[in-house]
Scaffold this active site. Structure first.
Site, PDB file in Angstrom:
ATOM      1  N   GLU A  58      -8.866  63.544 -37.652  1.00  0.00           N
ATOM      2  CA  GLU A  58      -9.700  63.165 -38.859  1.00  0.00           C
ATOM      3  C   GLU A  58      -8.862  62.857 -40.273  1.00  0.00           C
ATOM      4  O   GLU A  58      -7.815  63.646 -40.410  1.00  0.00           O
ATOM      5  CB  GLU A  58     -10.500  64.561 -39.222  1.00  0.00           C
ATOM      6  CG  GLU A  58     -11.579  64.952 -38.143  1.00  0.00           C
ATOM      7  CD  GLU A  58     -12.505  65.895 -38.844  1.00  0.00           C
ATOM      8  OE1 GLU A  58     -12.870  65.840 -39.839  1.00  0.00           O
ATOM      9  OE2 GLU A  58     -12.653  66.840 -38.128  1.00  0.00           O
ATOM     10  N   CYS A  68     -15.308  67.368 -34.330  1.00  0.00           N
ATOM     11  CA  CYS A  68     -16.033  66.501 -35.243  1.00  0.00           C
ATOM     12  C   CYS A  68     -17.010  66.006 -35.319  1.00  0.00           C
ATOM     13  O   CYS A  68     -17.429  65.276 -34.447  1.00  0.00           O
ATOM     14  CB  CYS A  68     -15.011  65.287 -35.773  1.00  0.00           C
ATOM     15  SG  CYS A  68     -15.183  64.065 -37.105  1.00  0.00           S
ATOM     16  N   HIS A  92     -15.355  55.322 -38.964  1.00  0.00           N
ATOM     17  CA  HIS A  92     -14.751  55.810 -37.727  1.00  0.00           C
ATOM     18  C   HIS A  92     -14.317  54.529 -37.028  1.00  0.00           C
ATOM     19  O   HIS A  92     -14.852  53.547 -36.955  1.00  0.00           O
ATOM     20  CB  HIS A  92     -15.552  56.625 -36.874  1.00  0.00           C
ATOM     21  CG  HIS A  92     -15.868  58.142 -37.401  1.00  0.00           C
ATOM     22  ND1 HIS A  92     -15.288  59.052 -36.735  1.00  0.00           N
ATOM     23  CD2 HIS A  92     -16.672  58.393 -38.600  1.00  0.00           C
ATOM     24  CE1 HIS A  92     -15.660  60.316 -37.463  1.00  0.00           C
ATOM     25  NE2 HIS A  92     -16.508  59.913 -38.385  1.00  0.00           N
ATOM     26  N   CYS A 141     -19.829  65.291 -43.107  1.00  0.00           N
ATOM     27  CA  CYS A 141     -19.340  66.099 -42.096  1.00  0.00           C
ATOM     28  C   CYS A 141     -20.393  66.817 -41.331  1.00  0.00           C
ATOM     29  O   CYS A 141     -21.200  67.528 -41.866  1.00  0.00           O
ATOM     30  CB  CYS A 141     -18.320  67.146 -42.934  1.00  0.00           C
ATOM     31  SG  CYS A 141     -17.721  68.055 -41.478  1.00  0.00           S
ATOM     32  N   GLY A 157     -17.399  62.173 -35.760  1.00  0.00           N
ATOM     33  CA  GLY A 157     -16.887  61.615 -34.730  1.00  0.00           C
ATOM     34  C   GLY A 157     -17.579  61.532 -33.510  1.00  0.00           C
ATOM     35  O   GLY A 157     -17.638  60.682 -32.527  1.00  0.00           O
TER      36      GLY A 157
END
Length: 278
Positions: free
Chosen positions: A204, A213, A155, A74, A216
């Site tokens: 997410e 994010c 992703h 993260c 992301g």
């Protein structure tokens, strides 16, 4: 047992940080994370961050989504932890080691190298991850031919005309839980805002729509760079604000951006474990 916590956020993507490096904390279970995540009866967060001792690095960072699932990385949480730690460090995560350094009002994080092979994303079967020959439809919205990337967690990135116009709250769960993605997937929609600027919204996995994010932003910048749409470093604008992503083929991903501490508090562990199973 009274457990102290620190509430932090990166661009509105909010976390509860539990520091088990010096104080023992019972094993985290999915149902406990879910109860703590409840914004009405718990503390409320997008992710719970658990800091633990590590045998090989400065410390270990574990991340639990609001649905109780554990994930490997993260980016926003890493910046928050860098700010909390205060010193440059290489830390252990489920997605591999990352290095972090606190800056004024935020942090810079080396997120490691992206992975593009289908089995490292992972996908359920072999497929070209540069432009996947798949698509999803929700009402009049079609998302197709994404790029798939693993930046510590998986992703897919879709290029669209207007990221804000995509009904991501409806189509995001459909893609996240598609059988093509055995570990589920984070869903990113990007639109071009300039030669080094992207607009991004993210669904997410395990958390839903969030204000920002970090991984992301990394995946989206890499996808746009690989397709020749933008140049590095890339300014990525999310609902919560901007991140700066620098990457070139063969190099690691450098992410810079703000993070902040919101407040500190404590809770009684047994209040969230009584009657809990799983």
């Amino acid at each position: 047992m009274t457990v102290p916590f620190i509430k932090m956020h990166g661009l509105g993507n909010d976390f509860v940080v539990l520091d088990a490096r010096t104080m023992p904390i019972p094993a985290m279970r999915p149902i406990v994370a879910r109860r703590l995540a409840d914004r009405r009866t718990g503390i409320g967060f997008d992710q719970l961050v658990l800091l633990e001792p590590s045998d090989s690095h400065a410390f270990r960072m574990r991340i639990f989504n609001s649905d109780g699932s554990e994930v490997g990385a993260c980016g926003n949480a890493a910046r928050a932890v860098a700010l909390l730690h205060g010193e440059p460090a290489i830390i252990e995560t489920g997605g591999g080691p990352i290095s972090l350094e606190a800056l004024e009002g935020g942090a810079r994080v080396d997120m490691g190298q992206p992975r593009f092979d289908w089995d490292t994303v992972p996908l359920a079967y072999p497929m070209d991850t540069f432009a996947m020959p798949v698509g999803w439809v929700e009402d009049s919205c079609t998302l197709e031919n994404p790029m798939a990337i693993n930046v510590g967690n998986p992703h897919v990135v879709f290029l669209v005309d207007d990221a804000d116009a995509v009904p991501l709250g409806a189509i995001g769960p459909q893609i996240e839980h598609d059988s093509l993605f055995p570990e589920r997937i984070n869903v990113n929609v990007i639109s071009l805002a300039g030669p080094d600027h992207l607009r991004l919204r993210v669904w997410e996995r395990g958390a839903g729509l969030t204000q920002a994010c970090g991984t992301g932003a990394c995946a989206s910048a890499i996808a746009a760079i690989r397709r020749g749409l933008v140049r590095s470093p890339v300014r990525v604008t999310l609902p919560g604000g901007d991140l700066q992503i620098a990457w070139s083929p063969g190099s690691t991903i450098m992410m810079s951006g703000p993070a902040a501490e919101s407040y500190r508090g404590s809770f009684i562990w047994d209040d969230y474990t009584t009657g809990a199973e799983g």
